[in-house]
Design a protein around this motif. Sequence first.
Motif: not given
Length: 617
Positions: A72, A75, A156, A186, A211-212, A215-216, A218-219
């Motif tokens: 994390e 990341r 999405t 994304v 999933n991480e 998320n990364l 996406n961010a």
Amino acid sequence: MKTTETSSSLHSQSLPANKAKGRSAWQSVLDAILVNLEQLRTVSLPPEIRSNLEAAIEKARQLPYLFPEESEQLRLAALYRVSHSLGSTLDVDEVLNQVMDAVIELSGAERGFLMLLDPDTGELHLRVARNMEHETLQSKDAVSRTITEAVVRSGTPILTTDAQSDPRFARQESIMLHSLRSIMCVPLRSRGELIGVVYVDHRISAGVFTNEDLNLLNAFASQAAIAIENARLYARTDQALQQRLSELETLTQIDRDLNASLNFERIMEITRSWALRGTQGFQAWVLLMNSDGKIQITSGPPEEYPLSLQIPNFDREWAARTVWQEGNQTLLAAPIFHGGNLAGLIAVQKNQPFTEQESLFLSRLAARAANAIENARLYDAVQHANQEKNRFISVISHELRIPMTSIRGYTDLLRQQVVGPINEQQRSFLDTIRNNVDRMAALVSDLSDISRIESGRLKLEPRWLTLAQLVEETTMSLRPKLDEKGHQLYTEIAPDLPEIFADPTRVSQVLTNLLTNAIKYTPGGGSIWVRARQQEGFIYVEVQDSGIGIAPEDQKRLFEQFFRSEDQAVREEQGWGLGLNVTKQLVELMGGNIGFSSQPGYGSTFWFTLPLEGKAQ
Ligand code: ADP
């Protein structure tokens, strides 16, 4: 849409076996092991080895989740680093490339591409790709399209850790064809609006993305979208500025062209040619109302004008508008106003509708042309009035000369007592008559000279002459006036002065005018100097006096027609205020220059030059 980045970056990278550089070395090793294990799967193996292999793959996949905290942190560090480098440029293509590289780096994907949405058509256009084959990108049923379009539709992100077994995609032919396993896609959003998508995949390995990772990505995508929008916005502003600048340049050029001439026909032609140039039309006309209210085509072929000769009502609106349309043929017209009244129009014909830009251009041109046309009209009117004035002067001077000559002749006869004796009072009356006739003759002669110079009818008759001799003759003729006021005259003519090629009558007239003024405007008993010398192809002559001088405010107006100083000493002398104007015009006609310097109360110096060889043709 530009896709040049695509081809240049195709195959340019080797398989990225590790994810973001922020990940630890063991993870890279693990990734490499996974790839190898997955490849082993394709080989036919004994069942016990195969089940061991599957177990090993499963374990290897689980391993990263045993160290969530470390990964994390890494990341976030990676996200911070790639996000930070964004925004260092405002070049759209460069930003897109940076985003793509960052996405590959963050996700550890094998390949990827970025597409932007065309706001007009709603279609996705490929802008940049990494490690994609051309065929994949071009092919219509490429998996990429199916997934990207799904992301656009739903707004999405999509993540599949093993597309081959994912019920959403498993049946897709392209998924099988490209043996796709791990896919992430994304949306890119800027200010809530979807502007595109980023897609990454891994062909052989399943479970590469988590999933991480999603998320990364996406961010990052939300930051990337802002950077892309900024660059696009900048490009648009830059473009708008460039366009405005080039518009300004064009308008300046139009002004320059229009101001370069005061000739009415020329102004019309310039206006017409700019109308064609600025609107891409194939024919143009300028229509104007003439003095008796009739509309006339002043420029452009009248037989081709598609409308009757009427000026549509523009309601004091400057904007150009379509005044006629037949099929694709369009006639755009912009009104020309003079002092708030509709005075004409510029019309352009084209095989297709005019753009807003072209219509705006025509309105602007019309506003500029209106000024130029008005100036040219005024100039024409002034020229016309001048011609009329010259004609009038030449008629009256001719008509007055004959009676004046006879009055002068008879007065002289009477004064000389040729027809009988006269008494003192009669002589005094005759002197007054003679004096006034001389004044009138001087006026008529000056007016007639001015009108002949202005209309180009005054012809010089130059010949080689000696200036010293001419000065001598002129001063001789003025001797009575000099003596009358008790002035001293000094002449200083350079001894080596060469002969000059000039009209003796006109040179003498110039000298006489300057000397007469010096005599008139110098109180009795003064001094006057006449000097002449050679100066670089010219002779330079000056007449200096010790007279009243000229006040600074009068100096500015000295050569104007009918100008006389308000000074009492000047008003006591006879004059019309035409002498200096004629003198200046004569000197310039002969190719020379004239000027003066003066100090009130101390005197004035008037000078003029004449070319030795006469006026150059
Ligand atoms: P005029 O002498 O008939 O008035 P000019 O055109 O010769 O007309 O001169 C215009 C005016 O310039 C004169 O009225 C006078 O005010 C001024 N001027 C010209 N020459 C001289 C001079 N030598 N000294 C002072 N004032 C002068």
